[in-house]
Design a protein around this motif. Sequence first.
Motif, mmCIF file in Angstrom:
data_model
loop_
_atom_site.group_PDB
_atom_site.id
_atom_site.type_symbol
_atom_site.label_atom_id
_atom_site.label_comp_id
_atom_site.label_asym_id
_atom_site.label_seq_id
_atom_site.Cartn_x
_atom_site.Cartn_y
_atom_site.Cartn_z
ATOM 1 N N ARG A 150 0.827 -1.196 0.000
ATOM 2 C CA ARG A 150 0.000 0.000 0.000
ATOM 3 C C ARG A 150 0.868 1.256 0.000
ATOM 4 O O ARG A 150 1.782 1.392 0.810
ATOM 5 N N ARG A 164 -5.417 13.140 -5.216
ATOM 6 C CA ARG A 164 -4.267 12.437 -5.789
ATOM 7 C C ARG A 164 -3.316 11.914 -4.718
ATOM 8 O O ARG A 164 -2.117 11.764 -4.934
ATOM 9 N N PRO A 167 -1.978 8.854 -2.972
ATOM 10 C CA PRO A 167 -1.985 7.421 -3.294
ATOM 11 C C PRO A 167 -2.575 6.532 -2.212
ATOM 12 O O PRO A 167 -3.332 5.601 -2.506
ATOM 13 N N LEU A 182 -6.347 6.695 -2.280
ATOM 14 C CA LEU A 182 -6.862 6.033 -3.487
ATOM 15 C C LEU A 182 -6.762 4.510 -3.371
ATOM 16 O O LEU A 182 -7.667 3.776 -3.768
ATOM 17 N N TRP A 183 -5.633 4.017 -2.825
ATOM 18 C CA TRP A 183 -5.473 2.573 -2.653
ATOM 19 C C TRP A 183 -6.542 2.019 -1.711
ATOM 20 O O TRP A 183 -7.194 1.024 -2.003
ATOM 21 N N LEU A 190 -8.686 3.319 -8.625
ATOM 22 C CA LEU A 190 -7.438 2.648 -8.997
ATOM 23 C C LEU A 190 -6.854 3.201 -10.289
ATOM 24 O O LEU A 190 -5.627 3.219 -10.464
ATOM 25 N N LEU A 202 -5.039 6.130 -9.116
ATOM 26 C CA LEU A 202 -3.844 5.694 -8.396
ATOM 27 C C LEU A 202 -2.727 5.315 -9.361
ATOM 28 O O LEU A 202 -1.570 5.717 -9.183
ATOM 29 N N THR A 203 -3.041 4.525 -10.397
ATOM 30 C CA THR A 203 -1.998 4.063 -11.324
ATOM 31 C C THR A 203 -1.469 5.191 -12.200
ATOM 32 O O THR A 203 -0.361 5.094 -12.730
ATOM 33 N N GLN A 230 0.918 6.865 -9.439
ATOM 34 C CA GLN A 230 2.065 6.024 -9.121
ATOM 35 C C GLN A 230 2.064 4.783 -10.024
ATOM 36 O O GLN A 230 1.703 3.685 -9.599
ATOM 37 N N GLY A 250 -1.266 -1.862 -7.423
ATOM 38 C CA GLY A 250 -2.391 -1.061 -7.903
ATOM 39 C C GLY A 250 -2.886 -1.555 -9.250
ATOM 40 O O GLY A 250 -4.093 -1.654 -9.493
#
Length: 678
Positions: A6, A80, A82, A85-86, A105, A108-109, A112, A118
Amino acid sequence: MIQTTRPPLRRPAPPPAALAEAEALLDGQPHKALTKAEAILAKAPGYPPAEFIVARALRRIGKGKQALARLDALARANARVPAVLWELGELSAELGDNPRAVVALQTLTQVQPSIPSGWFLLARCLRKLGHSGDAWRAELSAIYASSHDAELQKAALAVNDGLLDEADAVLKARLVRLPDDPPACRMVGEIAWRRGDMTTALEWVERAVLAAPGFDLARDFLIRLLMQTNRLPDALAHAEVLIGSPVESPGHKLILASVLVKLGHQERARSLYEELLAAQPEQPQVWQNLGHVLKTLGAQTEAVHAYRQAVKYQPTMGEAWWSLANLKTVRLDADDIAAMEAALASLGAATDEQNEDVFHLHFSLGKAFEDARDYPASFRHYDAGNALRRTMVLHDADSFSAEVRATAETFTAAFIAQMGDGGCPAPDPIFVVGLPRSGSTLVEQILASHSQIEGTMELPEMMMMAARLQSRVDEGEFADFATMVASLTPDDRTRLGEEYIERTRVHRQTGRPLFIDKMPNNWQHVGLIKLILPNAKIIDARRHPLSCCISGWKQHFARGQTFTYDLGEIGLYYSDYVGLMAAFDAHAPGAVHRVIYEDMVADTETQVRCVLDYIGVPFEPGCLEFYNNDRAVRTASSEQVRKPIFRDGLEPWRNYEPWLGPLVEALGPVLTAYPEAP
């Protein structure tokens, strides 16, 4: 260091001590963590780190919907971050809200892209929504991100250096933290494969593909493992999936074609090779593969063209030269000899990899000089090719002879009577056994021209089953071979026979009731065959020992037949074969029908009638016109059996008689007694 779990929350300011305490309580005491985080929020309403702890605590105590509401609010304010979002993506997926998970997701991707977890979670959610193409791309992105993971890189380097235990420890520790991590699963499978543990290798690689169906490299590896274990229908199913990859690769079509060839689907394999060459003609390996298929289909002119294209693009490609020579009906001329000698000279001090080209070129030159009737030069090249090839294969002639003696001593009349009835009663299989180059392909082609008999190919199933039984002795479960065989109950033998019938079913393309298994090496297992398939027929195709052995010695085999690369060893092997078959004849009279090649050539109809009588099917004139049968033939005699029987070349050994001392000595009384056993 790249993270694989995570992503961390980006905090706008260092948290107070109370926040750190709440964070520490999350996993073990989420209720207390919730209480402390809410106390922080009472003093600092809306403080994002505390809100994040509340959401995670609520999730851990089973209040997922409340947690989701808090995460939604956090995500709107911290679009934004991470970690948020995860957590939002993971919780949404848990609650079955895949659309919401996908939105989180995907963001997230984008933020990152280097974190594989993710991408993997995004792919799972997309698949649940039916977006398989997007899911596949997400998994490919996950694999790309994993390739930069320091831990996986460390394991890969250890594998490449042969430090398998070290790599295994790294990967197993990773899998404790990240269960079913696809790259780790695939690599553990590779370690098992390198150790020779195919069962474990398959389990781990299948696990990787199940966790990430878009992991193309893992699926490719799985197909190769399935082919090695002869699970061809499974291999085909995976190959059909692989060619649907959003990342087009010629390799996907190549591996599908390989599976199709093994299954006997030559026409479709041909189409795939032709598609690849239409797009990019300068591919010698593909031209060679196409040549093999065309040869099998009987399209000799096209096969010759394909092989010549291969050597045009790669003049040192020894296997393509040998494939031309191995057509038997093609003569390599002076220009070809010059080209091959130039190729051989250019290879110079060959590397281990180039040795494959070197020995193939020697075999090819041996055939070319044989056609030119320059037998000293021919023998010199055949001898050089065999000597080099012998250094590259494992064969213990003494150990093999001991195994054959043990088999002969086991299957006595008393032992056979003691074992009694048992085995699968199916009459379907007709085993054609003997040595390579003994006329077995001719026998197969004659029988396959009968309306009730289907020709397949040299099937590996019986050899694999016998090896599996032998491994029980090798691993110490039984004291010796005889004890192991004697332990097989009638039910065991029935199951083994049924397994053989089931495993070979994939090779049967017609509704004919009988089929041929032409694996020559099955002479070693005639006793086992009769125990597990008592109604199977066994035909022993036998040829004059000097003719058979010199023909085998001049032949380079794609795989197996490791005894053929030394004149003395091939003579010993022939003697072992004759001895075992003679012993079985004595203890089980009539169980095996023998076809002497020279008799088949001299009086074909009489011999054909005899063998059909043994099988129990009526004579059909088509069996005498076997050369009109357009079935696919994969052996070295594929072109010869497409023509009427010819009497030329019945004694090919005479051209090499001055150099056959080691062979004559090894054959001993077997030579003088032929066609009888000494």
